[in-house]
Design an enzyme around this catalytic site. Structure first.
Site, mmCIF file in Angstrom:
data_model
loop_
_atom_site.group_PDB
_atom_site.id
_atom_site.type_symbol
_atom_site.label_atom_id
_atom_site.label_comp_id
_atom_site.label_asym_id
_atom_site.label_seq_id
_atom_site.Cartn_x
_atom_site.Cartn_y
_atom_site.Cartn_z
ATOM 1 N N HIS A 159 18.152 1.033 37.080
ATOM 2 C CA HIS A 159 17.425 0.403 35.954
ATOM 3 C C HIS A 159 17.139 -1.069 36.285
ATOM 4 O O HIS A 159 17.519 -1.969 35.547
ATOM 5 C CB HIS A 159 18.216 0.505 34.640
ATOM 6 C CG HIS A 159 17.349 0.320 33.419
ATOM 7 N ND1 HIS A 159 17.579 0.971 32.231
ATOM 8 C CD2 HIS A 159 16.259 -0.448 33.208
ATOM 9 C CE1 HIS A 159 16.660 0.609 31.341
ATOM 10 N NE2 HIS A 159 15.854 -0.263 31.913
ATOM 11 N N ARG A 183 12.102 5.332 30.117
ATOM 12 C CA ARG A 183 13.474 5.442 29.626
ATOM 13 C C ARG A 183 14.026 6.801 30.060
ATOM 14 O O ARG A 183 13.275 7.778 30.147
ATOM 15 C CB ARG A 183 13.517 5.359 28.097
ATOM 16 C CG ARG A 183 13.259 3.968 27.541
ATOM 17 C CD ARG A 183 14.487 3.065 27.702
ATOM 18 N NE ARG A 183 14.333 1.791 27.042
ATOM 19 C CZ ARG A 183 14.027 0.639 27.661
ATOM 20 N NH1 ARG A 183 13.800 0.615 28.962
ATOM 21 N NH2 ARG A 183 13.956 -0.477 26.989
#
Ligand code: GLV
Length: 321
Positions: A284, A236
């Site tokens: 992502h 993350r």
């Protein structure tokens, strides 16, 4: 209990997200689950007291306050951190993540590609191609390039096993001791982390985001790696202090980085990562769960609630993953 045996009364499921239109995103699954799970909205007149489950991704801060009887909230991905971080999430609500072997396989392919990109020095070859420079720079075997992996859950285990099968010496680090597969050396705890970092030319971040792991990729950690190391950041964005990465690249402590996740997504056009010569970035997109897996998780969670048992892939809320 199988879905066909489930009580005929469908489970009301509310969609909680401030970043994604979940009705649009889950479209086909909504049709598929019809009759077993009914998707309701905040303002569609449904009595909030009848809502027992939610599907969510970055919910609004007060999202759970509206549903006094909600007992399970499902993520739409492997990570459930955006739900766990929601201030209105009450004790006693099970937070469920999506677990899908195909996602681990996809992530493994992504990490392998970037590990070999560094091992085979592709960044230099691509630059030389742009500059029309014919220069052999030599190659190394996988055995000469040790890889460390932060995080040894279902995805980390698959990535580690696949890298080991290719010949990379693989070390993995997890919070507590875990048995490891063949060719994979396990480390745990603070001392284990230092030992693992010292022997890892490539570092892969696959940790869950928790209070303990936030900002873990920082200057002090990079300094513990061998000089000229390489980072593959697929956890993350909040795991990394972005300026510390830029500094480590500028000083040569790190030779390069592959980044798939960022503090603010989408990455702003002004961000220095875009044009950094030693950074490879993707939006992502390293891997994803399939919508079918999200649908299956929702159905299994509805069935668990009907049966009065804990949903199968509920995270341990005290650990945060
Ligand atoms: C992706 O980020 C996921 O959590 O699956």
């Amino acid at each position: 209990m199988s879905s066909t045996e489930m009580s005929s009364k469908p489970m009301n499921c509310v969609m909680l997200s401030r970043t994604i239109n979940l009705r649009k995103y889950l479209k086909d699954q909504i049709a598929r689950l019809d009759g077993r799970v009914t998707f309701v909205d905040h303002l569609d007149g449904t009595n909030p007291a009848t809502v027992r489950m939610a599907v969510g991704w970055h919910p609004h801060a007060d999202a759970f306050d509206h549903y006094p009887n909600l007992t399970a909230a499902c993520s739409i991905g492997a990570g459930a951190d955006s739900i766990l971080a929601c201030p209105s999430l009450r004790d006693g609500i099970d937070v469920v993540r999506v677990v899908e072997p195909a996602q681990a396989e996809m992530m493994s392919g992504f990490v392998i590609w970037h590990a070999i990109y560094h091992q085979r020095r592709m960044g230099i070859y691509l630059q030389n191609q742009r500059d029309k420079i014919w220069k052999r720079i030599g190659q190394r075997t996988t055995q000469e390039v040790p890889v460390g992996i932060l995080g040894y859950g279902a995805i980390g285990a698959r990535v580690a096993a696949d890298l080991a099968a290719l010949g990379f010496p693989v070390k993995v680090w997890s919070r507590s001791a875990k048995p490891t597969s063949q060719g994979v050396n396990g480390f745990h705890g603070a001392d284990g982390l230092d030992a693992m970092l010292a022997g890892s030319e490539i570092l892969v971040n696959l940790l869950p985001l928790t209070v303990e792991t936030r900002n873990i990729l920082n200057a002090a950690l990079f300094a513990k790696m061998p000089r000229g190391g390489y980072l593959i950041q697929v956890g993350r964005g909040e795991h990394m202090v972005e300026q510390d990465l830029l500094d480590a690249l500028a000083s040569g402590q790190l030779a390069g980085a592959s980044l798939d996740v960022f503090l603010a997504e989408p990455l702003s056009p002004e961000h220095p990562f875009w044009s950094h010569p030693n950074i490879v970035l993707t939006p992502h997109d390293a891997c994803d769960v399939t919508l079918a897996a999200v649908g299956r998780t929702l159905l299994e969670t509805a069935e668990a609630l009907q049966a009065g048992v804990k949903p199968k892939d509920a995270v341990d809320r005290s650990r945060g993953y």
